[in-house]
Design a protein around this motif. Sequence first.
Motif, PDB file in Angstrom:
ATOM      1  N   PRO A 287       0.897  -1.204  -0.066  1.00 39.66           N
ATOM      2  CA  PRO A 287      -0.057   0.040  -0.131  1.00 39.66           C
ATOM      3  C   PRO A 287       0.938   1.261  -0.168  1.00 39.66           C
ATOM      4  CG  PRO A 287      -0.759  -1.585   1.567  1.00 39.66           C
ATOM      5  CD  PRO A 287       0.620  -1.959   1.172  1.00 39.66           C
TER       6      PRO A 287
ATOM      7  N   ALA B 179      -4.847   4.224  -7.805  1.00 37.49           N
ATOM      8  CA  ALA B 179      -5.278   3.091  -6.803  1.00 37.49           C
ATOM      9  C   ALA B 179      -4.821   1.747  -7.532  1.00 37.49           C
ATOM     10  CB  ALA B 179      -6.871   3.361  -6.879  1.00 37.49           C
TER      11      ALA B 179
ATOM     12  N   CYS C 223      -3.104   3.732  -1.449  1.00 39.13           N
ATOM     13  CA  CYS C 223      -4.324   3.643  -0.368  1.00 39.13           C
ATOM     14  C   CYS C 223      -4.714   5.278   0.252  1.00 39.13           C
ATOM     15  CB  CYS C 223      -4.118   2.715   0.675  1.00 39.13           C
ATOM     16  SG  CYS C 223      -2.751   3.071   1.771  1.00 39.13           S
ATOM     17  N   TYR C 224      -3.750   6.041   0.047  1.00 42.30           N
ATOM     18  CA  TYR C 224      -4.111   7.179   0.727  1.00 42.30           C
ATOM     19  C   TYR C 224      -3.303   8.400  -0.169  1.00 42.30           C
ATOM     20  CZ  TYR C 224      -4.632  11.314   3.711  1.00 42.30           C
ATOM     21  OH  TYR C 224      -5.012  12.282   4.347  1.00 42.30           O
TER      22      TYR C 224
ATOM     23  N   LEU D 253      -9.787   3.984  -2.016  1.00 40.54           N
ATOM     24  CA  LEU D 253      -8.508   4.811  -2.032  1.00 40.54           C
ATOM     25  C   LEU D 253      -9.106   6.000  -1.190  1.00 40.54           C
ATOM     26  CD1 LEU D 253      -5.939   6.446  -2.678  1.00 40.54           C
ATOM     27  CD2 LEU D 253      -7.159   6.866  -4.778  1.00 40.54           C
TER      28      LEU D 253
ATOM     29  N   LEU E 250      -5.805   3.186   7.907  1.00 38.31           N
ATOM     30  CA  LEU E 250      -4.751   3.148   7.002  1.00 38.31           C
ATOM     31  C   LEU E 250      -3.487   2.122   7.724  1.00 38.31           C
ATOM     32  CD1 LEU E 250      -4.674   6.887   5.575  1.00 38.31           C
ATOM     33  CD2 LEU E 250      -5.167   4.734   4.111  1.00 38.31           C
TER      34      LEU E 250
ATOM     35  N   ARG F 124      -4.171  -1.469   7.227  1.00 39.43           N
ATOM     36  CA  ARG F 124      -4.056  -1.878   5.942  1.00 39.43           C
ATOM     37  C   ARG F 124      -2.448  -2.163   5.791  1.00 39.43           C
ATOM     38  NH1 ARG F 124      -7.280   0.769   0.930  1.00 39.43           N
ATOM     39  NH2 ARG F 124      -5.768  -0.705  -0.268  1.00 39.43           N
TER      40      ARG F 124
END
Length: 334
Positions: free
Chosen positions: A9, A84, A89-90, A127, A322, A325
């Motif tokens: 990620p 994505a 992921c961010y 995302l 997050l 993850r």
Amino acid sequence: MTDFKTPLPLVELHCHIEGTVSPEMALKLARRHNIDLSHILDGDGNYLASDFAEFIKSYDAMAQAIRTAQDYFDLTYDYYAKAAKDGLCYGEIFFSPAHPEPFGLTYEAYVDTLSAVADKLEADFGLIVRYILTCVRHEGVEHAEATARFAEKHPHPKVVGFGMAGHETQGHASEFKKAFDIAEGAGLHLTCHAGELAGPESIRAALDAFSLKRIGHGVRCHEDPELVTELADRQIPLELCPSSNVFIGIFGSLDDHPFRDYFDQGLKVTLNTDDPAFFDTDIRREYERIADTHNLSPADLLTISRNAVDAAFCDDATKQRLKARLDDWADNCL
Ligand SMILES: [Zn+2]
């Protein structure tokens, strides 16, 4: 990174919304508004950007094709849908309300659009995207304060930060203190471009003037070893953008970039693309390039993503999601 079973990620904190527009997207927008962009594209359809002056010329011409809420929706979705799929992921992205203002797009309409596209990206890809209201340093103090006041008048949960981009050599940081104070009073976290086009004195000036949570770039801190120690001790995150730095000519190549030294010295480093459409990069390539040139392990790259989550401007609940993850990836893939 290519041998990972599941992509790591990735997290990105420093990227400018207009700088994400691919040539294909730019042509789509140009057709929409009857604008000719042929003079900024080469025979292969890439932007002409062989040096800084040409980059600025191409960037400014391309930006004229971005005018409406629909344009911003489309280009933001286009950039992040690709990112994505690469494992982002961010993401946090800089937006400047001064850009679409002459085309009649109000701040509220702009932010509503950015919020809607973030909702769709989260629904489609999981995302999470947040926004950093950004002033342009060379536009002056009044512009900076007017920009900050948008956050005061129209707060929005997805606008989480305030930043300053633009020509770092113009104006002393202290002149912009009021703008940053207004933004901070409106609940925004602060970052400022410093230590990119100017040296460590610019970083010190920004740190002295504003209560910064991060530094945009900060890559030239190595010119002042005491500052490096201070940044490491205080764990102030650096939004490093290696390919951008090489493109602009701060370093001759990625091999010459101080990323590895900073990582080894315990600085809180993150990896970012800045203006990816112009600097021949994307967030995945940024991780891959720095891993290859600086011999970073998957665990090292995980540390970089974890640094970025720690440095993110989103709320704690989002950070916990997050972090989970990243922990999950570490448990299954390291
Ligand atoms: Zn930047």
